[in-house]
Design a protein around this motif. Structure first.
Motif, PDB file in Angstrom:
ATOM      1  N   ALA A 183       0.727  -1.266   0.047  1.00  0.00           N
ATOM      2  CA  ALA A 183      -0.026  -0.072  -0.038  1.00  0.00           C
ATOM      3  C   ALA A 183       0.821   1.439   0.113  1.00  0.00           C
ATOM      4  N   THR A 184       2.087   1.107   0.556  1.00  0.00           N
ATOM      5  CA  THR A 184       2.837   2.315   0.659  1.00  0.00           C
ATOM      6  C   THR A 184       3.937   2.647  -0.770  1.00  0.00           C
ATOM      7  N   ALA A 185       4.215   1.698  -1.254  1.00  0.00           N
ATOM      8  CA  ALA A 185       5.365   1.714  -2.334  1.00  0.00           C
ATOM      9  C   ALA A 185       4.838   2.767  -3.461  1.00  0.00           C
ATOM     10  N   MET A 186       3.648   2.999  -3.676  1.00  0.00           N
ATOM     11  CA  MET A 186       3.200   4.028  -4.811  1.00  0.00           C
ATOM     12  C   MET A 186       3.474   5.321  -4.272  1.00  0.00           C
ATOM     13  N   TRP A 187       3.645   5.671  -3.180  1.00  0.00           N
ATOM     14  CA  TRP A 187       3.697   6.972  -2.520  1.00  0.00           C
ATOM     15  C   TRP A 187       5.461   7.128  -2.435  1.00  0.00           C
ATOM     16  N   VAL A 188       6.271   6.283  -2.542  1.00  0.00           N
ATOM     17  CA  VAL A 188       7.906   6.598  -2.566  1.00  0.00           C
ATOM     18  C   VAL A 188       8.423   6.809  -3.762  1.00  0.00           C
ATOM     19  N   HIS A 189       9.227   7.693  -3.769  1.00  0.00           N
ATOM     20  CA  HIS A 189       9.754   8.023  -5.189  1.00  0.00           C
ATOM     21  C   HIS A 189      11.353   7.847  -5.001  1.00  0.00           C
ATOM     22  N   LEU A 190      12.154   7.568  -5.988  1.00  0.00           N
ATOM     23  CA  LEU A 190      13.560   7.405  -5.671  1.00  0.00           C
ATOM     24  C   LEU A 190      14.419   8.714  -5.666  1.00  0.00           C
ATOM     25  N   ASP A 191      13.923   9.641  -6.196  1.00  0.00           N
ATOM     26  CA  ASP A 191      14.782  10.972  -6.186  1.00  0.00           C
ATOM     27  C   ASP A 191      13.725  12.106  -6.475  1.00  0.00           C
ATOM     28  N   TRP A 192      14.354  13.219  -6.165  1.00  0.00           N
ATOM     29  CA  TRP A 192      13.549  14.365  -6.542  1.00  0.00           C
ATOM     30  C   TRP A 192      13.045  14.441  -7.962  1.00  0.00           C
ATOM     31  N   ARG A 193      13.823  14.132  -8.891  1.00  0.00           N
ATOM     32  CA  ARG A 193      13.162  14.306 -10.337  1.00  0.00           C
ATOM     33  C   ARG A 193      11.995  13.162 -10.599  1.00  0.00           C
ATOM     34  N   HIS A 194      12.309  12.037  -9.912  1.00  0.00           N
ATOM     35  CA  HIS A 194      11.318  11.132  -9.996  1.00  0.00           C
ATOM     36  C   HIS A 194      10.047  11.576  -9.667  1.00  0.00           C
ATOM     37  N   TYR A 195      10.002  12.181  -8.250  1.00  0.00           N
ATOM     38  CA  TYR A 195       9.178  12.707  -7.510  1.00  0.00           C
ATOM     39  C   TYR A 195       8.383  13.784  -8.378  1.00  0.00           C
ATOM     40  N   LEU A 196       9.179  14.912  -8.956  1.00  0.00           N
ATOM     41  CA  LEU A 196       8.478  15.875  -9.631  1.00  0.00           C
ATOM     42  C   LEU A 196       7.839  15.133 -11.034  1.00  0.00           C
ATOM     43  N   ALA A 197       8.395  14.332 -11.675  1.00  0.00           N
ATOM     44  CA  ALA A 197       7.659  13.797 -13.058  1.00  0.00           C
ATOM     45  C   ALA A 197       6.438  13.236 -12.538  1.00  0.00           C
ATOM     46  N   ASP A 198       6.396  12.304 -11.534  1.00  0.00           N
ATOM     47  CA  ASP A 198       5.035  11.745 -11.079  1.00  0.00           C
ATOM     48  C   ASP A 198       4.214  12.874 -10.493  1.00  0.00           C
ATOM     49  N   MET A 199       4.675  13.668  -9.766  1.00  0.00           N
ATOM     50  CA  MET A 199       3.465  14.862  -9.463  1.00  0.00           C
ATOM     51  C   MET A 199       3.058  15.750 -10.524  1.00  0.00           C
ATOM     52  N   ALA A 200       3.801  16.027 -11.728  1.00  0.00           N
ATOM     53  CA  ALA A 200       3.327  16.709 -12.715  1.00  0.00           C
ATOM     54  C   ALA A 200       2.442  15.832 -13.450  1.00  0.00           C
ATOM     55  N   ALA A 201       2.659  14.555 -13.612  1.00  0.00           N
ATOM     56  CA  ALA A 201       1.666  13.508 -14.271  1.00  0.00           C
ATOM     57  C   ALA A 201       0.379  13.535 -13.455  1.00  0.00           C
ATOM     58  N   ALA A 202       0.581  13.346 -12.229  1.00  0.00           N
ATOM     59  CA  ALA A 202      -0.511  13.161 -11.323  1.00  0.00           C
ATOM     60  C   ALA A 202      -1.440  14.284 -11.414  1.00  0.00           C
ATOM     61  N   ALA A 203      -1.155  15.660 -11.428  1.00  0.00           N
ATOM     62  CA  ALA A 203      -1.786  16.909 -11.468  1.00  0.00           C
ATOM     63  C   ALA A 203      -2.343  16.878 -12.610  1.00  0.00           C
ATOM     64  N   GLY A 204      -1.556  16.617 -13.820  1.00  0.00           N
ATOM     65  CA  GLY A 204      -2.359  16.825 -14.906  1.00  0.00           C
ATOM     66  C   GLY A 204      -3.526  15.673 -15.233  1.00  0.00           C
ATOM     67  N   LEU A 205      -3.175  14.319 -14.884  1.00  0.00           N
ATOM     68  CA  LEU A 205      -4.451  13.533 -14.966  1.00  0.00           C
ATOM     69  C   LEU A 205      -5.504  13.750 -14.051  1.00  0.00           C
ATOM     70  N   LEU A 206      -5.253  14.243 -12.740  1.00  0.00           N
ATOM     71  CA  LEU A 206      -6.099  14.741 -11.975  1.00  0.00           C
ATOM     72  C   LEU A 206      -7.310  16.062 -12.632  1.00  0.00           C
ATOM     73  N   LEU A 207      -6.543  16.721 -13.112  1.00  0.00           N
ATOM     74  CA  LEU A 207      -7.416  17.788 -13.673  1.00  0.00           C
ATOM     75  C   LEU A 207      -8.017  17.329 -15.059  1.00  0.00           C
ATOM     76  N   LEU A 208      -7.439  16.484 -15.792  1.00  0.00           N
ATOM     77  CA  LEU A 208      -8.033  15.889 -16.967  1.00  0.00           C
ATOM     78  C   LEU A 208      -9.301  15.243 -16.512  1.00  0.00           C
ATOM     79  N   ALA A 209      -9.198  14.177 -15.606  1.00  0.00           N
ATOM     80  CA  ALA A 209     -10.252  13.174 -15.021  1.00  0.00           C
ATOM     81  C   ALA A 209     -11.193  14.033 -14.502  1.00  0.00           C
ATOM     82  N   GLY A 210     -10.800  15.258 -13.636  1.00  0.00           N
ATOM     83  CA  GLY A 210     -11.986  16.326 -13.256  1.00  0.00           C
ATOM     84  C   GLY A 210     -13.125  16.573 -14.102  1.00  0.00           C
ATOM     85  N   ARG A 211     -12.542  16.809 -15.452  1.00  0.00           N
ATOM     86  CA  ARG A 211     -13.606  17.065 -16.639  1.00  0.00           C
ATOM     87  C   ARG A 211     -14.918  16.075 -16.544  1.00  0.00           C
ATOM     88  N   ALA A 212     -14.699  14.777 -15.928  1.00  0.00           N
ATOM     89  CA  ALA A 212     -15.842  13.449 -16.221  1.00  0.00           C
ATOM     90  C   ALA A 212     -16.200  13.044 -14.851  1.00  0.00           C
TER      91      ALA A 212
END
Length: 193
Positions: free
Chosen positions: A42-71
């Motif tokens: 349950a916790t592994a999805m929240w762990v990122h290997l470094d700050w670049r990995h974290y930023l890339a996933d957070m940018a994707a998460a923000a974009g997808l949450l905003l996109l999904a929010g349309r529907a």
């Protein structure tokens, strides 16, 4: 919506940048299978290997949450994200070559495909966005060919990309959409009786 994005980013930041949470949150196959540390699923999805990995996933998460929010509603999006993340970890338990894993990318593939399918059902331009989203996710999973190599080292990241997590997440997102549609149809047919 911004609070949801901040919450996802905050939780991931805690597991990524707090050493104790990082050490105890990362998916370690042997720790889960041999030592019974099931919380790592349950916790592994929240762990990122470094700050670049974290930023890339957070940018994707923000974009997808905003996109999904349309529907859809926020709680649905978060449920799909978590379900997809859990499905990824369960799938990885059956892939011996993946000894450890961290990150949201698998769960995000599930959220992306689910959101694309939901947008296909929305009116207007949202349908076009849904088609594009579905084609991109399916195309990406297909070109990665995780069934040939579940894990591929990427020198630009400095660690292995677990392509099998992307495929498992996409399958989980598709399964969630199919189950939701079945449930809606069943409830719709039951209401007319």
């Amino acid at each position: 919506m911004l609070a949801t994005i901040a919450g996802v980013a905050g939780l991931a930041a805690l597991f990524t940048f707090v050493p104790w949470l990082y050490a105890h949150g990362l998916y370690l196959r042997d720790a889960v299978r041999l030592d019974g540390q099931w919380w790592r699923v349950a916790t592994a999805m929240w762990v990122h290997l470094d700050w670049r990995h974290y930023l890339a996933d957070m940018a994707a998460a923000a974009g997808l949450l905003l996109l999904a929010g349309r529907a859809t509603r926020i709680r649905e999006m978060l449920a799909i994200l978590v379900i997809s993340g859990l499905a990824v970890q369960v799938a990885l338990l059956n892939i011996p070559s993946v000894g450890w894993y961290g990150g949201l990318s698998g769960a995000l593939h599930g959220l992306a495909l689910w959101a694309g399918l939901r947008l296909l059902q929305a009116p207007g331009f949202s349908r076009v966005i849904g088609v594009i989203t579905c084609v991109v996710v399916i195309g990406k999973v297909w070109t990665e060919q995780s069934w040939l190599a579940a894990l591929v080292f990427d020198p630009s990241w400095g660690f292995g990309i677990v392509r099998a997590a992307h495929a498992a997440g996409a399958i989980a997102g598709l399964a969630c959409w199919v189950l939701q549609e079945w449930w809606r149809t069943r409830r719709g047919n039951g209401a007319g009786r």
